[in-house]
Design a protein around this motif. Structure first.
Motif, PDB file in Angstrom:
ATOM      1  N   LEU A 129       0.845  -1.190   0.000  1.00 17.38           N
ATOM      2  CA  LEU A 129       0.000   0.000   0.000  1.00 17.38           C
ATOM      3  C   LEU A 129       0.881   1.241   0.000  1.00 17.38           C
ATOM      4  CD1 LEU A 129      -2.755   1.476   0.451  1.00 17.38           C
ATOM      5  CD2 LEU A 129      -2.354   1.176   2.913  1.00 17.38           C
ATOM      6  N   SER A 130       0.540   2.186  -0.855  1.00 16.19           N
ATOM      7  CA  SER A 130       1.202   3.492  -0.860  1.00 16.19           C
ATOM      8  C   SER A 130       0.199   4.534  -0.395  1.00 16.19           C
ATOM      9  CB  SER A 130       1.702   3.840  -2.268  1.00 16.19           C
ATOM     10  OG  SER A 130       2.702   2.941  -2.664  1.00 16.19           O
ATOM     11  N   VAL A 131       0.621   5.360   0.551  1.00 12.24           N
ATOM     12  CA  VAL A 131      -0.221   6.421   1.111  1.00 12.24           C
ATOM     13  C   VAL A 131       0.430   7.749   0.764  1.00 12.24           C
ATOM     14  CG1 VAL A 131      -1.204   7.397   3.220  1.00 12.24           C
ATOM     15  CG2 VAL A 131      -0.846   4.910   3.039  1.00 12.24           C
ATOM     16  N   ILE A 132      -0.288   8.600   0.055  1.00  9.80           N
ATOM     17  CA  ILE A 132       0.230   9.920  -0.313  1.00  9.80           C
ATOM     18  C   ILE A 132      -0.392  10.961   0.618  1.00  9.80           C
ATOM     19  CG2 ILE A 132       0.333  11.696  -2.101  1.00  9.80           C
ATOM     20  CD1 ILE A 132       0.351   9.412  -4.159  1.00  9.80           C
ATOM     21  N   VAL A 133       0.479  11.747   1.245  1.00 11.54           N
ATOM     22  CA  VAL A 133       0.034  12.810   2.155  1.00 11.54           C
ATOM     23  C   VAL A 133       0.568  14.144   1.622  1.00 11.54           C
ATOM     24  CG1 VAL A 133       0.045  13.691   4.517  1.00 11.54           C
ATOM     25  CG2 VAL A 133       0.137  11.217   4.115  1.00 11.54           C
ATOM     26  N   PRO A 134      -0.281  14.955   0.962  1.00 14.44           N
ATOM     27  CA  PRO A 134       0.153  16.279   0.530  1.00 14.44           C
ATOM     28  C   PRO A 134       0.339  17.188   1.749  1.00 14.44           C
ATOM     29  CG  PRO A 134      -1.841  15.582  -0.618  1.00 14.44           C
ATOM     30  CD  PRO A 134      -1.626  14.645   0.520  1.00 14.44           C
ATOM     31  N   ILE A 135       1.381  18.011   1.712  1.00 14.14           N
ATOM     32  CA  ILE A 135       1.703  18.850   2.863  1.00 14.14           C
ATOM     33  C   ILE A 135       1.834  20.304   2.416  1.00 14.14           C
ATOM     34  CG2 ILE A 135       3.453  19.337   4.603  1.00 14.14           C
ATOM     35  CD1 ILE A 135       4.168  16.345   4.494  1.00 14.14           C
ATOM     36  N   PHE A 147       3.272  -0.888   4.239  1.00 10.90           N
ATOM     37  CA  PHE A 147       2.914   0.315   3.480  1.00 10.90           C
ATOM     38  C   PHE A 147       4.066   1.299   3.470  1.00 10.90           C
ATOM     39  CE2 PHE A 147       1.715   1.241   7.848  1.00 10.90           C
ATOM     40  CZ  PHE A 147       2.119   2.550   8.025  1.00 10.90           C
ATOM     41  N   GLU A 148       3.952   2.253   2.561  1.00 12.37           N
ATOM     42  CA  GLU A 148       4.866   3.395   2.512  1.00 12.37           C
ATOM     43  C   GLU A 148       4.025   4.655   2.602  1.00 12.37           C
ATOM     44  OE1 GLU A 148       6.946   3.785  -1.238  1.00 12.37           O
ATOM     45  OE2 GLU A 148       5.095   3.658  -2.387  1.00 12.37           O
ATOM     46  N   VAL A 149       4.602   5.699   3.182  1.00 19.00           N
ATOM     47  CA  VAL A 149       3.942   7.001   3.261  1.00 19.00           C
ATOM     48  C   VAL A 149       4.789   7.983   2.473  1.00 19.00           C
ATOM     49  CG1 VAL A 149       3.140   8.863   4.762  1.00 19.00           C
ATOM     50  CG2 VAL A 149       2.967   6.479   5.536  1.00 19.00           C
ATOM     51  N   LEU A 150       4.211   8.518   1.421  1.00 12.67           N
ATOM     52  CA  LEU A 150       4.889   9.500   0.583  1.00 12.67           C
ATOM     53  C   LEU A 150       4.369  10.879   0.976  1.00 12.67           C
ATOM     54  CD1 LEU A 150       4.531   7.525  -2.746  1.00 12.67           C
ATOM     55  CD2 LEU A 150       6.527   7.634  -1.256  1.00 12.67           C
ATOM     56  N   MET A 151       5.180  11.603   1.712  1.00 14.52           N
ATOM     57  CA  MET A 151       4.816  12.932   2.198  1.00 14.52           C
ATOM     58  C   MET A 151       5.311  13.935   1.167  1.00 14.52           C
ATOM     59  SD  MET A 151       6.124  12.297   6.117  1.00 14.52           S
ATOM     60  CE  MET A 151       7.767  11.871   5.522  1.00 14.52           C
ATOM     61  N   VAL A 152       4.399  14.632   0.539  1.00 17.62           N
ATOM     62  CA  VAL A 152       4.762  15.561  -0.538  1.00 17.62           C
ATOM     63  C   VAL A 152       4.666  16.992  -0.018  1.00 17.62           C
ATOM     64  CG1 VAL A 152       4.305  16.310  -2.889  1.00 17.62           C
ATOM     65  CG2 VAL A 152       3.898  13.914  -2.245  1.00 17.62           C
ATOM     66  N   ASP A 153       5.826  17.591   0.218  1.00 20.81           N
ATOM     67  CA  ASP A 153       5.886  18.990   0.636  1.00 20.81           C
ATOM     68  C   ASP A 153       5.646  19.847  -0.598  1.00 20.81           C
ATOM     69  OD1 ASP A 153       6.431  21.489   1.745  1.00 20.81           O
ATOM     70  OD2 ASP A 153       8.585  21.253   1.441  1.00 20.81           O
ATOM     71  N   ASP A 154       4.517  20.530  -0.621  1.00 23.05           N
ATOM     72  CA  ASP A 154       4.122  21.363  -1.756  1.00 23.05           C
ATOM     73  C   ASP A 154       4.600  22.801  -1.558  1.00 23.05           C
ATOM     74  OD1 ASP A 154       2.848  21.878  -4.209  1.00 23.05           O
ATOM     75  OD2 ASP A 154       0.983  22.439  -3.214  1.00 23.05           O
ATOM     76  N   GLY A 155       5.874  22.955  -1.213  1.00 24.67           N
ATOM     77  CA  GLY A 155       6.442  24.289  -1.007  1.00 24.67           C
ATOM     78  C   GLY A 155       5.871  24.994   0.203  1.00 24.67           C
ATOM     79  N   THR A 170       2.411  14.308  -8.031  1.00 23.55           N
ATOM     80  CA  THR A 170       3.846  14.132  -7.779  1.00 23.55           C
ATOM     81  C   THR A 170       4.075  12.891  -6.926  1.00 23.55           C
ATOM     82  OG1 THR A 170       4.320  16.485  -7.994  1.00 23.55           O
ATOM     83  CG2 THR A 170       5.886  15.177  -6.708  1.00 23.55           C
ATOM     84  N   GLY A 171       3.279  12.710  -5.909  1.00 23.20           N
ATOM     85  CA  GLY A 171       3.395  11.521  -5.074  1.00 23.20           C
ATOM     86  C   GLY A 171       3.229  10.249  -5.887  1.00 23.20           C
ATOM     87  N   MET A 172       2.311  10.251  -6.842  1.00 25.13           N
ATOM     88  CA  MET A 172       2.069   9.062  -7.659  1.00 25.13           C
ATOM     89  C   MET A 172       3.286   8.704  -8.508  1.00 25.13           C
ATOM     90  SD  MET A 172      -2.017   9.506  -8.537  1.00 25.13           S
ATOM     91  CE  MET A 172      -1.743   9.132 -10.209  1.00 25.13           C
ATOM     92  N   THR A 173       4.102   9.676  -8.855  1.00 21.71           N
ATOM     93  CA  THR A 173       5.295   9.365  -9.652  1.00 21.71           C
ATOM     94  C   THR A 173       6.406   8.747  -8.801  1.00 21.71           C
ATOM     95  OG1 THR A 173       6.344  11.538  -9.377  1.00 21.71           O
ATOM     96  CG2 THR A 173       4.795  11.284 -11.229  1.00 21.71           C
ATOM     97  N   HIS A 174       6.231   8.705  -7.486  1.00 21.98           N
ATOM     98  CA  HIS A 174       7.241   8.156  -6.581  1.00 21.98           C
ATOM     99  C   HIS A 174       6.803   6.851  -5.908  1.00 21.98           C
ATOM    100  CE1 HIS A 174       8.703  12.265  -7.040  1.00 21.98           C
ATOM    101  NE2 HIS A 174       9.876  11.797  -6.687  1.00 21.98           N
ATOM    102  N   PHE A 223      -1.723  -1.075  -4.014  1.00 21.90           N
ATOM    103  CA  PHE A 223      -2.844  -0.199  -3.701  1.00 21.90           C
ATOM    104  C   PHE A 223      -2.346   1.206  -3.395  1.00 21.90           C
ATOM    105  CE2 PHE A 223      -3.815  -4.512  -2.246  1.00 21.90           C
ATOM    106  CZ  PHE A 223      -4.941  -4.777  -3.005  1.00 21.90           C
ATOM    107  N   LEU A 224      -3.220   2.180  -3.652  1.00 19.20           N
ATOM    108  CA  LEU A 224      -2.901   3.586  -3.448  1.00 19.20           C
ATOM    109  C   LEU A 224      -4.051   4.254  -2.715  1.00 19.20           C
ATOM    110  CD1 LEU A 224      -1.378   6.278  -4.052  1.00 19.20           C
ATOM    111  CD2 LEU A 224      -2.593   6.311  -6.243  1.00 19.20           C
ATOM    112  N   THR A 225      -3.692   5.097  -1.753  1.00 24.13           N
ATOM    113  CA  THR A 225      -4.710   5.903  -1.086  1.00 24.13           C
ATOM    114  C   THR A 225      -4.129   7.284  -0.794  1.00 24.13           C
ATOM    115  OG1 THR A 225      -6.382   5.920   0.673  1.00 24.13           O
ATOM    116  CG2 THR A 225      -4.149   5.241   1.290  1.00 24.13           C
ATOM    117  N   PHE A 226      -5.008   8.226  -0.573  1.00 21.99           N
ATOM    118  CA  PHE A 226      -4.617   9.585  -0.239  1.00 21.99           C
ATOM    119  C   PHE A 226      -5.125   9.899   1.169  1.00 21.99           C
ATOM    120  CE2 PHE A 226      -5.235   9.457  -4.818  1.00 21.99           C
ATOM    121  CZ  PHE A 226      -4.002   9.896  -5.263  1.00 21.99           C
TER     122      PHE A 226
END
Length: 100
Positions: free
Chosen positions: A5-11, A33-41, A76-80, A87-90
């Motif tokens: 499972l990949s979890v994307i967390v926009p920040i 699972f992995e947590v992809l934390m995306v710092d959006d600037g 961006t998270g989806m490309t990583h 599985f993917l969740t946000f």
């Protein structure tokens, strides 16, 4: 072993809520699972908080990008994603996820 499972967390500007969100993810009974934390600037200390989680838990990864909005951060998270992830969740950075 690759995460199932990949979890994307926009920040963005969420330093007040982010630790509780990331703590709730770290406490999951499902561990694959992995947590992809995306710092959006983000202009606040959110990225520094995310960096701390990435340093202490290998499932957490910080991705940095220029501000582009929620959709761009998710994309961006989806490309990583780990290539083997099934599985993917946000999760929004102010969400709390029950442990099970």
């Amino acid at each position: 072993m690759a995460p199932r499972l990949s979890v994307i967390v926009p920040i963005y500007d969420v330093e007040r809520y982010l630790p509780a969100c990331l703590d709730s993810l770290a406490a999951q009974t499902f561990r694959d699972f992995e947590v992809l934390m995306v710092d959006d600037g983000s202009p606040d200390n959110s990225a520094a908080i995310a960096e701390e989680y990435a340093a202490r838990d290998p499932r957490f990864k910080l991705i940095r990008k220029e501000n582009g909005g929620l959709g761009a951060a998710r994309n961006t998270g989806m490309t990583h994603l780990a290539p083997e992830s099934e599985f993917l969740t946000f999760v929004d950075s102010d969400d709390l996820i029950p442990p099970d």
